[in-house]
Scaffold this motif. Sequence first.
Motif, PDB file in Angstrom:
ATOM      1  N   CYS A 316       0.821  -1.218   0.000  1.00 58.34           N
ATOM      2  CA  CYS A 316       0.000   0.000   0.000  1.00 58.34           C
ATOM      3  C   CYS A 316       0.852   1.263   0.000  1.00 58.34           C
ATOM      4  CB  CYS A 316      -0.979  -0.004   1.176  1.00 58.34           C
ATOM      5  SG  CYS A 316      -0.210   0.098   2.808  1.00 58.34           S
ATOM      6  N   LEU A 317       2.020   1.234   0.651  1.00 62.43           N
ATOM      7  CA  LEU A 317       2.885   2.418   0.649  1.00 62.43           C
ATOM      8  C   LEU A 317       3.475   2.655  -0.741  1.00 62.43           C
ATOM      9  CD1 LEU A 317       4.706   1.969   4.079  1.00 62.43           C
ATOM     10  CD2 LEU A 317       3.066   3.749   3.471  1.00 62.43           C
ATOM     11  N   ALA A 318       3.892   1.590  -1.406  1.00 61.27           N
ATOM     12  CA  ALA A 318       4.421   1.739  -2.767  1.00 61.27           C
ATOM     13  C   ALA A 318       3.336   2.256  -3.706  1.00 61.27           C
ATOM     14  CB  ALA A 318       4.964   0.398  -3.264  1.00 61.27           C
ATOM     15  N   ALA A 373       0.180  -8.135  -0.844  1.00 64.42           N
ATOM     16  CA  ALA A 373       0.805  -6.832  -1.100  1.00 64.42           C
ATOM     17  C   ALA A 373       0.398  -6.276  -2.466  1.00 64.42           C
ATOM     18  CB  ALA A 373       2.323  -6.955  -1.024  1.00 64.42           C
ATOM     19  N   LEU A 374       0.342  -7.134  -3.457  1.00 67.03           N
ATOM     20  CA  LEU A 374      -0.053  -6.676  -4.794  1.00 67.03           C
ATOM     21  C   LEU A 374      -1.514  -6.250  -4.821  1.00 67.03           C
ATOM     22  CD1 LEU A 374       1.810  -9.343  -6.961  1.00 67.03           C
ATOM     23  CD2 LEU A 374       2.282  -6.886  -6.870  1.00 67.03           C
ATOM     24  N   GLY A 375      -2.337  -6.924  -4.018  1.00 64.44           N
ATOM     25  CA  GLY A 375      -3.733  -6.505  -3.914  1.00 64.44           C
ATOM     26  C   GLY A 375      -3.862  -5.107  -3.343  1.00 64.44           C
ATOM     27  N   GLU A 376      -2.992  -4.756  -2.401  1.00 64.98           N
ATOM     28  CA  GLU A 376      -3.024  -3.409  -1.814  1.00 64.98           C
ATOM     29  C   GLU A 376      -2.389  -2.380  -2.746  1.00 64.98           C
ATOM     30  OE1 GLU A 376      -4.865  -2.983   1.063  1.00 64.98           O
ATOM     31  OE2 GLU A 376      -5.217  -4.984   0.276  1.00 64.98           O
ATOM     32  N   PRO A 379      -5.692  -2.489  -6.416  1.00 67.18           N
ATOM     33  CA  PRO A 379      -7.068  -2.111  -6.061  1.00 67.18           C
ATOM     34  C   PRO A 379      -7.220  -1.583  -4.648  1.00 67.18           C
ATOM     35  CG  PRO A 379      -6.832  -4.500  -6.140  1.00 67.18           C
ATOM     36  CD  PRO A 379      -5.568  -3.926  -6.700  1.00 67.18           C
ATOM     37  N   GLY A 380      -6.450  -2.105  -3.703  1.00 69.33           N
ATOM     38  CA  GLY A 380      -6.583  -1.631  -2.325  1.00 69.33           C
ATOM     39  C   GLY A 380      -6.375  -0.137  -2.206  1.00 69.33           C
ATOM     40  N   ASP A 381      -5.313   0.354  -2.829  1.00 75.41           N
ATOM     41  CA  ASP A 381      -4.996   1.784  -2.779  1.00 75.41           C
ATOM     42  C   ASP A 381      -5.907   2.620  -3.671  1.00 75.41           C
ATOM     43  OD1 ASP A 381      -3.001   1.586  -0.952  1.00 75.41           O
ATOM     44  OD2 ASP A 381      -1.348   1.934  -2.351  1.00 75.41           O
TER      45      ASP A 381
END
Length: 511
Positions: A316-318, A373-376, A379-381
């Motif tokens: 999510c930070l990236a 992590a890839l989900g965040e 689409p998460g972000d």
Amino acid sequence: MASAAEGQPGLYNSTSKDDIERRGSVAKTEKGRWDRLWPVIACGAGLFSDGYLNNIIGPVNTMLKRIYPKEYTNSSAQANVSSITFAGTVVGMLFFGYTSDHFSRKWSLFASTIIILVFAALGTGSYGAGGTADGLLKALVVYRFFLGIGIGGEYPAGSVGCAESTGELREGTRNKWFILFTNVQIDLAFVVAAIVATVVVVITGEDHLRVAWRICLGIGIIPPLSLLYLRLKLQEPEAFKRESLAKAKTPWLLIVKYYWFRLSIVSIIWFIYDFSSYSFGIYGTSILANLLGDSAPLWKSFAWNILLNFFYLPGCLAGAFVADLPSMGPKKTLCIGVALQGIIGFIMAGCYPWLNKPENVAGFVVVYGVFLALGEFGPGDNIGLVASKTCATGIRGQYYGIAAAIGKIGAFAGSYALDSLQKAAGDDRNAAGRNPFFVASTLAFVAAGLVLLLPHIGQDTIDKEDVNFREYLTANGYDTSKMGLESASTTSSDGEVGVSTPTKKVVKNNH
């Protein structure tokens, strides 16, 4: 103009730079950096409560199963305690989506915060009639439903207010700040919830789980309480003051005609994301417990869950910083993230017989962590960002609320679907762990394709969308003069749609 007004979004491309800058952009507001930023924090950071209260129920579920093995296993509580919050959240999103558009962003958000506080406290003290386990579980289910209503208000009132407040921040940073105080807050809360569950169980010991689960839920009262004062000080966002339909007749037919397709795409993508994200998150503790074996102490599976949840953060930070890159933006970031997640999910499903061994639990957590992590990152972000910036301010709360509610229906469906997939596998432990990843990965590729149908989202998309929507309404005979909280809209003598400007607002033109 007449043909464009038939209801197709994105056909108004003649918006000039002056039109956008007259709408109260950062260059025209006499505010310091903190004055611009703290409303973003106050509106968005409440999603920390959503993340914590949703994720802590996973460990609490595991504790309750150990405390009441017969009562819990033989009732519907196992599924209901985990999932009922989502049902309440859907109700809250739809209800507060309406009130945030037709009454107030601020007071809708404040009311939802109070609901969270009250029912988080009641859930902590759940007690059934006669002190029975069945009564306790039923009480907890009821309190979790109403807690979900409060959490639901955080989305159409809080996240929408956060998005509108970022319009006063410097260009090139707006997406980042929105994500940092919305999705990053949820993911940070996931990690905190995992840490809290581990520490509490270590301190109380596994012989005192009746105390441990109540402490874990009780800590969830702190985040909304810490924001109460800031939310009381909030003012309505400038964009809402200009473009609100609270004092005007809502042109429902024109709105549906203009936005139905775009809203459908955003909603389906959000459904798919929540289907995977929340269902896997809730049952993550159980998956790890199965991998570690029945003899492993509870704290050990909780400790592994900390690492598992930690993988949300780099993703999510990236994504927060990538979404502001001129060469990327929210749309591309979303598409790349969800496509890569699908690839990793299929790899994980193929390797599951090897991963499904206690000695390989570290490998399982790492690969699964990359999947999360890839989900965040994608689409998460960005799904909330897309939902908040692809519609006009006057109906943003309801648009966002509907999309988010459909997403939560996906979370609700995913929780049951994952449980059903595991039960349908019977004694085949490999199939029980592998099949959910096949389903989630297939849906991820569907979502990646749908992203391509979304419009481009830039730094000034909110302002452009408001101008375009006003032009559309005017072209279809709607009187826009009553839009805005202070009815400050004007129409110039040459027929140009005027810009709603809050009264008593000092404007400085630096151009």
